[in-house]
Design a protein around this motif. Structure first.
Motif: not given
Ligand code: UDP
Ligand code: MG
Length: 309
Positions: A221-232, A265-273, A275-280
């Motif tokens: 009932f919402s496309a917001v979770p999908l749209k968040i990623w473009s703003y992020l 390292v922490s930046l790389v891990l954080f942003f990989n995280g 990205i993976i959430i976005g993919l999920g």
């Protein structure tokens, strides 16, 4: 037919007798033509036999036997599709939805209400965990989804034929009924009640099932979770561009300095995280598109001649 009471039943053998003993006299007192459609949702206990015994004594009880367990949302859909009444009332089999409320609901309906919602005055019969998670669920879905779900309202309600016909125009496979009910609109009236403890037997919903239901509700009932990623993504890129300018400028003026491994390292891990959430999240939507595209039926009926008048 005036009133169709629709009861999804999954392993409710133990509560059956109590349920009919409570509901039938109240339904009879309405002085209207009624049917009780019991949807046997693939029960593995003696529910079907129990229902048949009751049907022998009272032909107003009709049994819709699903070919397996399709879940409460699908069972409700099956029952509502089969209902012939000018008003339809979905009701749980465990007497948590007090049948006494039928009288007031029908009164409101006869006075012209399209929908009469049964609103829970409190959640005292829920566990603390369920209360907290329910509150958060309604907060989140209220913020993301349109139209809003009325809080503390379950599936127990009265729906006029006009509303039922509207419901049947929603062909989706993800049957989050509370969302579907809200989506069709129509003006609703409220009656308040306090929810009883389950009469007999145990709850058919564990936290995993509730989590799946909540996720289904939000994603369907919402496309917001999908749209968040473009703003992020936009803000992260903006931040990265500014940072790039600073780093390049600093290197040109002050020369190269190497330290910064840990922050890197922490930046790389954080942003990989991220990205993976976005993919999920995208995956959750694709999975639902996949289910919709297959267009399988929402439920299948194993008709054993227990339905006819
Ligand atoms: N139910 C169903 N299929 C399922 C799970 C539940 O038809 O897969 C029915 C169940 O028999 C009951 C209603 O849905 O009539 C509500 O279930 P329950 O009382 O266990 O849920 P709770 O009140 O604990 O949320
Ligand atoms: Mg219950």
């Amino acid at each position: 037919m005036d009133i169709s009471i629709v009861v999804p039943m999954f392993n409710e053998e133990r509560g059956c007798d109590q349920f009919f003993q409570a509901v039938i006299p109240i339904a009879e007192s309405l002085n209207l033509e009624f049917e009780i459609i019991c949807v046997n949702d693939g029960s593995r206990d003696g529910t079907l036999e129990k229902l048949r015994t009751w049907r022998k004594a009272n032909r107003r009880i009709k049994i819709l036997n699903l070919s397996r367990n399709f879940g409460k949302e699908a069972a409700l859909t099956a029952g509502i599709d089969a209902a012939k009444g000018r008003a339809v009332v979905p009701m749980d089999a465990d007497l948590q939805d007090p049948p006494e409320l039928l009288v007031e609901m029908v009164k409101r309906w006869r006075a012209g209400a399209r929908i009469v919602l049964a609103h829970r005055a409190n959640r005292q019969t829920d566990t603390l965990m369920k209360r907290v998670t329910a509150r958060w669920f309604y907060k989140i879905i209220g913020a993301l989804a349109n139209p809003k779900l009325p809080a503390d309202v379950g599936d127990f309600r009265l729906l006029d034929r006009v509303v039922v016909d509207a419901l049947q125009r929603l062909p989706e496979r993800s049957r989050f009924m509370k969302g579907i009910f809200a989506w069709v609109g129509f003006e609703a009236e409220y009656v308040t009640y306090s929810r009883n403890e389950r009469s007999l037997g145990t709850s058919k919903f564990n936290y995993r099932k509730l989590w799946d239901l909540a996720l289904d509700g939000i994603i369907s009932f919402s496309a917001v979770p999908l749209k968040i990623w473009s703003y992020l993504g936009f803000f992260v890129s903006l931040f990265a561009a500014i940072y790039l300018f600073i780093i390049v400028g600093k290197t040109i003026i002050l020369g190269v300095d190497l330290p910064g491994y840990a922050s890197l390292v922490s930046l790389v891990l954080f942003f990989n995280g991220i990205i993976i959430i976005g993919l999920g999240v995208i995956g959750e939507y694709i999975a639902r598109i996949f289910i919709e595209v297959k267009s399988r039926p929402i439920y299948l009926i194993d008709d054993r001649g227990d339905f006819a008048d």
